[in-house]
Design a protein around this motif. Structure first.
Motif, PDB file in Angstrom:
ATOM      1  N   VAL A 116      26.272  22.582  68.496  1.00 30.63           N
ATOM      2  CA  VAL A 116      25.370  22.550  67.338  1.00 30.63           C
ATOM      3  C   VAL A 116      24.208  23.509  67.565  1.00 30.63           C
ATOM      4  O   VAL A 116      23.847  24.293  66.679  1.00 30.63           O
ATOM      5  N   ARG A 120      27.716  26.785  66.264  1.00 30.23           N
ATOM      6  CA  ARG A 120      29.177  26.760  66.128  1.00 30.23           C
ATOM      7  C   ARG A 120      29.670  25.452  65.521  1.00 30.23           C
ATOM      8  O   ARG A 120      30.850  25.302  65.229  1.00 30.23           O
ATOM      9  N   LEU A 121      28.787  24.523  65.358  1.00 31.63           N
ATOM     10  CA  LEU A 121      29.091  23.203  64.829  1.00 31.63           C
ATOM     11  C   LEU A 121      27.816  22.689  64.174  1.00 31.63           C
ATOM     12  O   LEU A 121      26.720  23.101  64.541  1.00 31.63           O
ATOM     13  N   ALA A 122      27.963  21.811  63.183  1.00 32.08           N
ATOM     14  CA  ALA A 122      26.791  21.201  62.546  1.00 32.08           C
ATOM     15  C   ALA A 122      27.003  19.701  62.468  1.00 32.08           C
ATOM     16  O   ALA A 122      28.130  19.237  62.244  1.00 32.08           O
ATOM     17  N   ASP A 124      26.238  17.701  60.189  1.00 29.78           N
ATOM     18  CA  ASP A 124      26.706  17.249  58.877  1.00 29.78           C
ATOM     19  C   ASP A 124      28.018  17.899  58.456  1.00 29.78           C
ATOM     20  O   ASP A 124      28.477  17.703  57.327  1.00 29.78           O
ATOM     21  N   ASP A 125      28.639  18.656  59.347  1.00 29.29           N
ATOM     22  CA  ASP A 125      29.968  19.193  59.040  1.00 29.29           C
ATOM     23  C   ASP A 125      30.955  18.060  58.799  1.00 29.29           C
ATOM     24  O   ASP A 125      30.985  17.088  59.570  1.00 29.29           O
ATOM     25  N   PRO A 126      31.781  18.151  57.764  1.00 28.61           N
ATOM     26  CA  PRO A 126      32.840  17.159  57.602  1.00 28.61           C
ATOM     27  C   PRO A 126      33.951  17.414  58.612  1.00 28.61           C
ATOM     28  O   PRO A 126      34.252  18.563  58.954  1.00 28.61           O
ATOM     29  N   LYS A 129      36.768  19.931  57.967  1.00 29.08           N
ATOM     30  CA  LYS A 129      36.579  21.367  58.198  1.00 29.08           C
ATOM     31  C   LYS A 129      37.391  21.827  59.401  1.00 29.08           C
ATOM     32  O   LYS A 129      37.837  22.981  59.458  1.00 29.08           O
ATOM     33  N   TYR A 130      37.599  20.926  60.361  1.00 32.00           N
ATOM     34  CA  TYR A 130      38.308  21.267  61.590  1.00 32.00           C
ATOM     35  C   TYR A 130      39.665  20.572  61.694  1.00 32.00           C
ATOM     36  O   TYR A 130      40.580  21.119  62.310  1.00 32.00           O
ATOM     37  N   SER A 141      31.417  12.732  58.992  1.00 39.74           N
ATOM     38  CA  SER A 141      30.681  13.847  59.583  1.00 39.74           C
ATOM     39  C   SER A 141      30.802  13.837  61.106  1.00 39.74           C
ATOM     40  O   SER A 141      31.153  12.821  61.712  1.00 39.74           O
ATOM     41  N   ILE A 142      30.474  14.968  61.701  1.00 44.73           N
ATOM     42  CA  ILE A 142      30.426  15.052  63.158  1.00 44.73           C
ATOM     43  C   ILE A 142      29.417  14.051  63.709  1.00 44.73           C
ATOM     44  O   ILE A 142      29.664  13.384  64.722  1.00 44.73           O
TER      45      ILE A 142
END
Length: 408
Positions: A116, A120-122, A124-126, A129-130, A141-142
């Motif tokens: 983060v 490279r990562l957030a 709040d990324d779902p 996405k990965y 979320s992450i």
């Protein structure tokens, strides 16, 4: 940590009550052997304060071996208790290697936060996405993987997994296989609606880390955590490797993995037999750790874990000041009606003033905690996961030490 909130809160409350009882009666166990402390600090009799607590818990919970590490601002004390092998005069030493279970989650979580910080990562990324194959992944979320608020079913609660662990302890599990089992079950709740400890969260997070870094999780942990912190006695086993570096104690389990799903507590007659020494626990040292993988596979020593938890909680070396503060501030109480209870957030637990994590896998139970205000570090390693009447011995020993050092 146990997999359910209710059970977890119950054993925490019982733990505080039990250690007070142990300490107050000064329980002694003639079967326990004591090795010489590595450091016996002058002017601070930690030995006299702590040893009765450890002996009492080990006696009542029938713990074959343990290592306890206590560091205060003025002194460091380590002590090994018991035997590596039941029935043999094979004393545990302070340098023994142990499987340290879910303390591994803090390591995986730290790497995720490093990614983060690197953009490279957030948080709040779902997840979708990965990993588009995760049901409702667009809503998870992450951060919810790290906070144990995704609702994803913990694969190890599946009776078929527990049965396989009992029937085929040498089985090598694949991470994708563990994830599939977790995703095949109905989620506990909608993402973000509650807290539920789930190993599936960390398995998924580690797979995402591998996807982003192009390296296996063991290499990532070594490069980003073990080597920078000088943790020369901490390792993450290669997939399928069931060996523990020497010297190491054996790990034991009362009951079976299947029976423990319902309750780790044995029957009254069995509890009496274990305490009388006529019903020994099962040696599960060789259980292949691939079943827990990134959710609990690390191996370490008490001294290494002590250095690690101090850096994890008390410094900015791993994450930087801003993200470290965000992590420490993220912890929310598991019982919202009682904010003084255990808190969890972004891969860290807080047990009152102690911040860190515990770990519990068949054969071993671990507590690591650091109080940055009092500058107090406690690490406890035990060679049984649950006592015959339930309860986690390393946690109960640690709680007792904190209370004793606080003059309670």
């Amino acid at each position: 940590m146990t997999a359910t909130n209710i059970g977890y809160r119950r054993w925490v409350r019982l733990g505080f009550a039990l250690v007070v009882a142990y300490a107050s009666v000064g329980v002694a166990n003639s079967r326990i052997e004591y090795s010489t402390p590595e450091i016996r600090p002058p002017g601070l009799d930690i030995d006299a304060a702590v040893t009765p607590i450890v002996a009492g818990v080990m006696d009542l919970m029938v713990v074959p071996g343990a290592v306890v590490y206590v560091r205060t601002p003025s002194a460091t004390w380590q002590h090994a208790f018991g035997t590596r092998t039941i029935g043999q005069r094979d004393p545990v030493t302070v340098g023994d290697y142990f499987r340290v279970g879910s303390t591994t989650k803090t390591m995986v979580g730290t790497v995720a936060l490093q990614l983060v910080r690197e953009g490279r990562l957030a948080l709040d990324d779902p997840v979708s996405k990965y990993r588009p194959d995760v049901p409702d992944g667009a809503e998870i979320s992450i951060a919810q993987l790290l906070d144990m608020r995704s609702g994803l079913y913990s694969y190890n609660e599946s009776p078929s997994v527990a049965q396989a662990m009992d029937d085929d302890p040498d089985r090598v599990w694949q991470p994708e296989e563990l994830l599939r089992i977790g995703l095949s079950h109905r989620p506990y709740f909608l993402p973000g609606k509650d807290f539920r400890y789930s190993n599936t969260n960390t398995i998924l997070l580690a797979l995402i880390i591998q996807q982003l870094t192009g390296a296996d999780i063991g290499t990532v942990l070594a490069d980003r955590i073990y080597q920078p912190l000088g943790l020369s006695k901490t390792t993450f086993p290669a997939r399928g490797d069931a060996a523990i570096p020497s010297p190491a104690p054996h790990g034991y389990l009362f009951g079976t993995n299947v029976s423990s799903l319902a309750s780790p507590r044995l029957s009254d007659s069995e509890i009496a037999a274990t305490r009388a020494g006529t019903l020994p626990p099962t040696d599960v040292t060789s259980l292949n750790p691939s079943w827990i993988w990134a959710a609990g596979g690390a191996i370490s020593t008490a001294a290494d874990l002590a250095e690690y938890v101090r850096a994890l909680v008390g410094g900015n070396q791993l994450l930087g000041k801003e993200l470290q503060r965000q992590r420490l501030d993220s912890a929310e109480p598991l019982d919202r009606h009682n904010p003084a209870t255990i808190r969890y957030g972004l891969g860290l637990e807080s047990f009152g003033p102690m911040i860190g994590h515990d770990g519990a896998i068949p054969g071993f139970q671990t507590f690591m905690g650091y109080d940055p205000v009092a500058d107090l570090t406690i690490v406890v390693l035990c060679t049984v996961r649950d006592g015959p009447a339930g309860g986690r011995p390393a946690n109960e020993i640690a709680y007792g030490i904190v209370r004793k050092l606080n003059g309670e």
